[in-house]
Design a protein around this motif. Structure first.
Motif, short mmCIF file in Angstrom:
data_model
loop_
_atom_site.label_atom_id
_atom_site.label_comp_id
_atom_site.label_asym_id
_atom_site.label_seq_id
_atom_site.Cartn_x
_atom_site.Cartn_y
_atom_site.Cartn_z
N SER A 163 -4.50 -12.27 -2.12
CA SER A 163 -4.33 -11.05 -1.33
C SER A 163 -5.20 -11.07 -0.06
O SER A 163 -4.83 -10.49 0.95
CB SER A 163 -4.63 -9.82 -2.17
N GLU A 166 -3.28 -13.17 2.38
CA GLU A 166 -2.12 -12.43 2.87
C GLU A 166 -2.54 -11.40 3.90
O GLU A 166 -1.91 -11.25 4.93
CB GLU A 166 -1.40 -11.76 1.71
N SER B 65 10.35 -6.21 -2.69
CA SER B 65 9.18 -6.86 -2.07
C SER B 65 9.61 -8.14 -1.37
O SER B 65 9.19 -8.43 -0.25
CB SER B 65 8.13 -7.19 -3.12
N ARG B 69 9.00 -8.61 2.57
CA ARG B 69 8.08 -9.69 2.97
C ARG B 69 8.77 -10.73 3.83
O ARG B 69 8.11 -11.49 4.54
CB ARG B 69 7.48 -10.36 1.72
N PHE B 112 0.14 -3.84 1.96
CA PHE B 112 0.61 -4.41 0.71
C PHE B 112 0.61 -3.42 -0.44
O PHE B 112 -0.05 -2.37 -0.39
CB PHE B 112 -0.24 -5.62 0.34
N GLN B 113 1.36 -3.81 -1.48
CA GLN B 113 1.51 -2.96 -2.66
C GLN B 113 0.15 -2.58 -3.26
O GLN B 113 -0.10 -1.42 -3.56
CB GLN B 113 2.35 -3.72 -3.69
N ASP B 193 4.72 -1.89 1.56
CA ASP B 193 5.28 -2.24 0.25
C ASP B 193 4.64 -1.35 -0.81
O ASP B 193 3.51 -1.59 -1.23
CB ASP B 193 5.03 -3.72 -0.06
#
Ligand SMILES: Nc1ncnc2c1ncn2[C@@H]1O[C@H](COP(=O)(O)OP(=O)(O)OP(=O)(O)O)[C@@H](O)[C@H]1O
Ligand SMILES: [Mg+2]
Lengths: 284, 272
Positions: A163, A166, B65, B69, B112-113, B193
């Motif tokens: 993560s 990312e 997702s 993405r 992000f999630q 997301d």
């Protein structure tokens, strides 16, 4: 009586016994070396040249020699190992080739150290023409610890959460920016800890430096990386196997052993301190 | 203009064709995505309008997702992913060979999630994107950080503790920090997301409010599990199932008179 409780009791008992045996072995070694070595250790022993054909005087050249060899090994193996680990985990396509390289590295770790000594003799001493020298010995030790450094670094890189990568990439960072600014800072403690532990081990090795760097006796301290040196592990070996005055040599050998053990433990301590310092800072 | 269209059904019909020509920011064309051998996205085509919120809904594992993405090529970093089809960003296919991924990601930001702040200070988290993009002047960085933290509705809570570790923030604050971090580099499109999946109702409400404000400046795509949320905040809504786009339309339409039975079943919770 409850059967499960009995089983648990026995189970714990066995595990505890194992732990105690390990500790006992460790302390016995330390105690043994310390008791015999401490008698000869004083300031002169640490800071003076040997005298009277190794039967008196200090072990300064051996201490310095081990120090130089270790530093040389670090300077060579740490950057190389870290770079290789970065390439393998971050850049290389995870396919057959990388798998083969990994297997190769793991096998390298299993090669007996005397074989590294022979390799160093053939390549560094002879082929590269470095002669019996700090450089040859340091490089040989470096290759010996390379697999440890690569593996420790790879592990440290792999535990950095995806993560983070990312998040960085999604902000428009390049791969290199992501690695250098996000991944490495979070991996550096793991890399250092693993590597230093490996280096500690290398400092105590005799076989790799046997044909590449050491001499039993030198009149002066080494002056460049091309000088041959004395080193603690070999010094101990030589004192115990050569010479004609064992009654004078053996105590010196134990003194040198104590110094060597302290040195290795000191290096390990540094690794532990580094790890704890970083661990306090990171929480993921 | 926007309000006018929503109020008058008559006008929608007349202007629809024309609008689509004008304001399309992202156009997904016959997109297929594989993980090794499983196809997670199947022949999806949809257009995302500028300054609108487009929601992607669908059951768990349907490829939401994966789809979102794909829009900033985040799937590239997962080994074994294969993409076929086109995603046009302002008319240019981001999957073209000669496209620079870094530039795309710079324009298309992502939240992000699960919130993923760096283990650095609050300030450094937001400054990171600026620094790597070549902002060097201290003053400019500080200003941008303040602005984006305000945009993310976090400024008041953290302005006195910018030097503290981001990991000391609460979950909701961390997610807003990630939003601020994404906004600081001023992308043009922001992908969310499931930004609220780990948040409590209060934090969720704040983020929904925020998204409403953000669409003034940005084009927004949001994946959500929450039907009410999609209905509340989105202008357009895409319903995905097993990797296929079942229905894509204005949110009003999807939630009042969906054209497919499965969509209705899913939205009303009669499903799965
Ligand atoms: N890294 C991966 N490797 C292999 N398969 C994957 C990977 N990520 C997702 N998939 C598969 O692709 C499909 C779509 O996954 P995706 O994460 O896009 O679903 P999602 O709609 O976002 O689900 P959720 O709502 O649970 O987040 C799933 O069947 C999933 O198992
Ligand atoms: Mg998902």
């Amino acid at each position: 009586m409850d059967i499960r409780k009995t089983k648990e009791f026995i189970g714990f008992g066995v595990l505890k016994l194992a732990a105690v045996i390990v500790l006992l072995a460790l302390f016995t070694i330390l105690y043994f070396v310390a008791v015999r070595g401490i008698k000869v250790i004083n300031w002169e022993f640490l800071t003076q040249m040997p005298r009277s054909g190794m039967t008196a005087g200090g072990i300064l050249p051996a201490i310095l020699g081990t120090f130089y060899l270790t530093i040389c090994a670090i300077c060579f193996a740490l950057p190389l190992g870290v770079a290789a680990a970065i390439y393998l985990t971050e850049y290389a396509k995870q396919g057959r080739l990388v798998r083969i390289i990994r297997i190769g590295i793991n096998n390298l770790a299993g090669v007996p150290s005397v074989v590294f000594g022979l390799f160093g003799l053939a390549v560094f001493v002879k082929f590269c023409g470095f002669g019996i020298s700090i450089l040859s010995g340091g490089l040989t030790l470096g290759i010996l610890i390379l697999p440890t450094i690569i593996r420790a670094s790879e592990e440290a890189l792999m535990v950095v959460p995806r993560s983070f990568r990312e998040a960085s990439l999604a902000l428009g960072a390049t791969k290199w920016q992501t690695i250098s600014k996000v991944v490495l800072p979070n991996a550096v403690s793991g890399m250092l800890t693993g590597s230093i532990l490996g280096i500690g081990r290398a400092a105590g090795e005799t076989a790799p430096i046997l044909f590449t760097a050491v001499t039993f006796y030198s009149v002066r301290l080494p002056r460049s990386v091309f000088s041959e040196v004395q080193a603690l592990p070999y010094h101990i070996y030589a004192l115990m196997t050569e010479g004609t005055h064992p009654e004078a040599q053996i105590p010196i050998a134990y003194g040198a052993a104590l110094v060597l053990v302290s040195l290795v433990l000191g290096i390990d301590l540094i690794a532990i301190i580094i790890r704890n310092r970083f661990r306090r800072r990171k929480k993921w | 203009m926007v309000i006018e269209i929503q109020n008058s059904k008559f006008k929608i019909k007349n202007e629809k064709e024309e609008k689509i020509e004008k304001d399309i920011r992202i156009s997904i064309r016959d997109l297929n995505i594989w993980y090794a051998n499983t196809r997670a996205v199947k022949d999806v085509s949809l257009d995302i309008e500028k300054n609108k919120v487009t929601a992607i809904i669908g059951p768990s594992g349907c490829g939401k997702s994966t789809l979102i993405r794909a829009v900033n090529r985040m799937n590239d970093i997962i080994p074994g992913v294969k993409v076929k089809g086109e995603i046009l960003l302002d008319g240019e296919n981001i999957y073209d060979e000669d496209v620079d991924v870094v530039t795309i990601r710079r324009m298309v930001g992502m939240v992000f999630q699960r919130s993923n702040p760096f283990p650095k200070s609050i300030f450094e988290n937001v400054a990171y994107g600026l620094k790597i993009n070549g902002f060097l002047r201290k003053k400019e960085i500080a200003e941008r950080i303040e602005q984006s933290l305000k945009d993310a509705a976090l400024w008041d809570e953290v302005k006195d503790r910018l030097g503290d570790s981001a990991l000391d923030l609460s979950g909701g604050q961390q997610q807003r920090l990630c939003i601020a971090r994404a906004l600081a580099v001023e992308p043009e499109v922001v992908l969310f997301d499931e930004p609220c999946s780990a948040l409590d109702p209060v934090a969720t409400a704040r983020i929904e409010e925020l998204i409403q404000e953000l669409k003034e400046k940005y084009t927004i795509v949001i994946v959500t599990h929450n039907m009410q949320q999609a209905a509340r905040i989105s202008d357009f809504c895409a319903f995905l199932m097993l990797g296929e786009l079942i229905e894509f339309d204005k949110t009003d339409k999807i939630f009042t008179t969906p054209s497919k039975k499965v969509t209705e079943d899913y939205i009303t919770g009669r499903f799965g």
